[in-house]
Design an enzyme around this catalytic site. Structure first.
Site, PDB file in Angstrom:
ATOM      1  N   ASN A 187      -7.480  -4.498   1.594  1.00 49.68           N
ATOM      2  CA  ASN A 187      -6.441  -4.802   0.614  1.00 49.68           C
ATOM      3  C   ASN A 187      -5.931  -6.214   0.902  1.00 49.68           C
ATOM      4  O   ASN A 187      -5.221  -6.426   1.876  1.00 49.68           O
ATOM      5  CB  ASN A 187      -5.314  -3.758   0.741  1.00 49.68           C
ATOM      6  CG  ASN A 187      -4.147  -4.050  -0.178  1.00 49.68           C
ATOM      7  OD1 ASN A 187      -4.211  -4.950  -1.024  1.00 49.68           O
ATOM      8  ND2 ASN A 187      -3.075  -3.290  -0.017  1.00 49.68           N
ATOM      9  N   TRP A 188      -6.331  -7.139   0.045  1.00 51.78           N
ATOM     10  CA  TRP A 188      -5.978  -8.550   0.297  1.00 51.78           C
ATOM     11  C   TRP A 188      -4.536  -8.868  -0.087  1.00 51.78           C
ATOM     12  O   TRP A 188      -4.062  -9.975   0.132  1.00 51.78           O
ATOM     13  CB  TRP A 188      -6.947  -9.480  -0.457  1.00 51.78           C
ATOM     14  CG  TRP A 188      -8.369  -9.393   0.003  1.00 51.78           C
ATOM     15  CD1 TRP A 188      -8.851  -8.655   1.057  1.00 51.78           C
ATOM     16  CD2 TRP A 188      -9.512 -10.058  -0.557  1.00 51.78           C
ATOM     17  NE1 TRP A 188     -10.214  -8.822   1.174  1.00 51.78           N
ATOM     18  CE2 TRP A 188     -10.639  -9.680   0.189  1.00 51.78           C
ATOM     19  CE3 TRP A 188      -9.688 -10.935  -1.636  1.00 51.78           C
ATOM     20  CZ2 TRP A 188     -11.929 -10.151  -0.088  1.00 51.78           C
ATOM     21  CZ3 TRP A 188     -10.966 -11.404  -1.927  1.00 51.78           C
ATOM     22  CH2 TRP A 188     -12.073 -11.017  -1.152  1.00 51.78           C
ATOM     23  N   LYS A 189      -3.859  -7.922  -0.730  1.00 49.69           N
ATOM     24  CA  LYS A 189      -2.459  -8.108  -1.151  1.00 49.69           C
ATOM     25  C   LYS A 189      -2.319  -9.424  -1.938  1.00 49.69           C
ATOM     26  O   LYS A 189      -3.273  -9.827  -2.606  1.00 49.69           O
ATOM     27  CB  LYS A 189      -1.529  -8.019   0.061  1.00 49.69           C
ATOM     28  CG  LYS A 189      -1.762  -6.707   0.837  1.00 49.69           C
ATOM     29  CD  LYS A 189      -0.712  -6.368   1.853  1.00 49.69           C
ATOM     30  CE  LYS A 189      -1.065  -5.037   2.513  1.00 49.69           C
ATOM     31  NZ  LYS A 189      -0.078  -4.606   3.497  1.00 49.69           N
ATOM     32  N   HIS A 216       0.816   2.165  -3.442  1.00 54.10           N
ATOM     33  CA  HIS A 216       0.931   1.517  -2.134  1.00 54.10           C
ATOM     34  C   HIS A 216       2.403   1.444  -1.754  1.00 54.10           C
ATOM     35  O   HIS A 216       3.272   1.275  -2.605  1.00 54.10           O
ATOM     36  CB  HIS A 216       0.316   0.112  -2.180  1.00 54.10           C
ATOM     37  CG  HIS A 216       0.190  -0.493  -0.835  1.00 54.10           C
ATOM     38  ND1 HIS A 216       1.241  -1.125  -0.206  1.00 54.10           N
ATOM     39  CD2 HIS A 216      -0.852  -0.536   0.031  1.00 54.10           C
ATOM     40  CE1 HIS A 216       0.841  -1.539   0.982  1.00 54.10           C
ATOM     41  NE2 HIS A 216      -0.418  -1.186   1.151  1.00 54.10           N
ATOM     42  N   GLU A 222      -0.820   5.988   4.922  1.00 50.99           N
ATOM     43  CA  GLU A 222      -0.325   4.758   5.546  1.00 50.99           C
ATOM     44  C   GLU A 222       1.140   4.958   5.924  1.00 50.99           C
ATOM     45  O   GLU A 222       2.025   4.882   5.053  1.00 50.99           O
ATOM     46  CB  GLU A 222      -0.426   3.570   4.578  1.00 50.99           C
ATOM     47  CG  GLU A 222      -1.825   3.228   4.152  1.00 50.99           C
ATOM     48  CD  GLU A 222      -1.939   1.765   3.686  1.00 50.99           C
ATOM     49  OE1 GLU A 222      -2.742   1.034   4.292  1.00 50.99           O
ATOM     50  OE2 GLU A 222      -1.240   1.359   2.752  1.00 50.99           O
ATOM     51  N   SER A 274      -1.838  -1.518  10.231  1.00 48.81           N
ATOM     52  CA  SER A 274      -2.156  -2.314  11.428  1.00 48.81           C
ATOM     53  C   SER A 274      -3.529  -1.995  12.027  1.00 48.81           C
ATOM     54  O   SER A 274      -3.705  -2.050  13.242  1.00 48.81           O
ATOM     55  CB  SER A 274      -1.074  -2.150  12.513  1.00 48.81           C
ATOM     56  OG  SER A 274       0.155  -2.663  12.057  1.00 48.81           O
ATOM     57  N   GLY A 310      -5.154  -4.145   5.724  1.00 49.55           N
ATOM     58  CA  GLY A 310      -4.469  -5.286   5.129  1.00 49.55           C
ATOM     59  C   GLY A 310      -4.836  -6.568   5.855  1.00 49.55           C
ATOM     60  O   GLY A 310      -5.894  -7.160   5.620  1.00 49.55           O
ATOM     61  N   GLY A 311      -3.970  -6.987   6.770  1.00 49.21           N
ATOM     62  CA  GLY A 311      -4.122  -8.268   7.467  1.00 49.21           C
ATOM     63  C   GLY A 311      -5.523  -8.554   7.989  1.00 49.21           C
ATOM     64  O   GLY A 311      -6.064  -9.644   7.761  1.00 49.21           O
TER      65      GLY A 311
HETATM   66  P1  13P Z   1      -1.950  -3.979   7.522  1.00 46.00           P
HETATM   67  O1  13P Z   1      -3.353  -3.625   7.906  1.00 46.00           O
HETATM   68  O2  13P Z   1      -1.737  -5.470   7.395  1.00 46.00           O
HETATM   69  O3  13P Z   1      -0.932  -3.297   8.376  1.00 46.00           O
HETATM   70  O4  13P Z   1      -1.722  -3.424   6.027  1.00 46.00           O
HETATM   71  C1  13P Z   1      -2.030  -2.116   5.767  1.00 46.00           C
HETATM   72  C2  13P Z   1      -1.953  -1.912   4.321  1.00 46.00           C
HETATM   73  O5  13P Z   1      -0.890  -1.907   3.744  1.00 46.00           O
HETATM   74  C3  13P Z   1      -3.223  -1.751   3.590  1.00 46.00           C
HETATM   75  O6  13P Z   1      -3.003  -1.309   2.294  1.00 46.00           O
END
Ligand code: 13P
Length: 261
Positions: free
Chosen positions: A11-13, A98, A170, A219, A240-241
């Site tokens: 998820n590149w947000k 999300h 999550e 994370s 995410g990150g």
């Molecule tokens: P992180 O991996 O950056 O904690 O984000 C998780 C997330 O929200 C994926 O949708």
């Protein structure tokens, strides 16, 4: 569980321009070799979806695209919104509910269930995110929150459509970027994963439950991915990150390949 696929979803947000997204995807396409029963999915910003879809098609890539969000109506006077029917043919998956949508943009369980129904109606597989906040966990409300989010999100869909559904657990407190976020220890995750499976089995039957993949997110990085992926009842990761850098993301994909080999 037969031959359920394992999912690695990035998820590149709200990151990367269209050009950066395209270059980054090109890197992933070069480094990630397809594997049986592994589905690698990326969710770029909506503005990059069409470009990346053409890019993947041109290269006959096995990487799939997901939307990060969409409106639950198919068309109409909803200025600024994008419908899942407009995304048809571009995406295969769509993230729904999300925690950033729920907690920053006030998305409710009602909107989530309508989005899930819209995705299914348009033949897009929803990746439904559920998870408790730090406060809810501290006050012993985790099980209620999870059951409530889970069952309400599925309440508008027909039994035969359950095979399209993907759940992502999550915990909000484990998502990076939060005030006091930290990676969850596997034993903080396992009870909730079990609860999701038993809730699905008790409500809809074992056969349906066995065919719904449950992903973990929060994370996740190259070092801890294996610990989550080897947990009973976890069928993949939502990242995410670490999905914004090719090395950790590709390392996680390799870990997933080893786990399912
Ligand atoms: P992180 O991996 O950056 O904690 O984000 C998780 C997330 O929200 C994926 O949708």
């Amino acid at each position: 569980m037969g031959c359920m696929k394992t999912f690695v979803v990035g998820n590149w947000k709200m990151n990367l321009t269209v050009g950066e997204s395209s270059l980054f995807l090109q890197k992933l396409q070069k480094k990630i070799k397809p594997a049986k029963n592994l589905e690698v999915v990326v969710a770029p910003s909506a503005i990059a979806l069409q470009t990346l879809s053409l890019q993947l098609e041109r290269n006959k890539s096995k990487i799939k695209l997901a939307a990060q969000n969409f409106h639950y109506r198919d068309y109409g006077a909803f200025t600024g919104e994008i419908s899942v029917s407009q995304l048809h043919g571009i995406i295969k998956y769509a993230i729904v509910g999300h925690s950033e949508r729920r907690h920053i943009f006030g998305e409710t369980n009602r909107e989530v269930k309508m989005k899930v129904a819209a995705a299914i109606r348009n033949n897009i597989r929803p990746i439904i995110c559920i998870g408790e906040t730090e406060g809810e966990r501290a006050s012993g409300e985790t099980a209620d929150v999870i059951r409530d989010q889970l069952l309400s999100s599925l309440s508008e869909i027909d039994v035969e459509d359950f095979k399209k559904v993907i759940i992502a657990y999550e915990p909000v407190w484990a998502i990076s970027g939060g005030k006091s976020s930290r990676a969850a220890a596997p034993d903080e995750v396992i009870d909730v994963i079990r609860l999701i499976h038993t809730t699905l089995a008790d409500t809809y039957g074992k056969e349906i439950e066995e065919n719904i993949p449950v992903l973990y997110g929060g994370s996740v990085n190259a070092d801890n991915a294996g610990a989550y992926l080897t947990m009973k009842g976890v069928n993949g990761l939502l990242i995410g990150g670490a999905s914004l850098m090719s090395e950790p993301f590709c390392d996680i994909v390799e870990t997933a390949k080893r786990v399912i080999a």
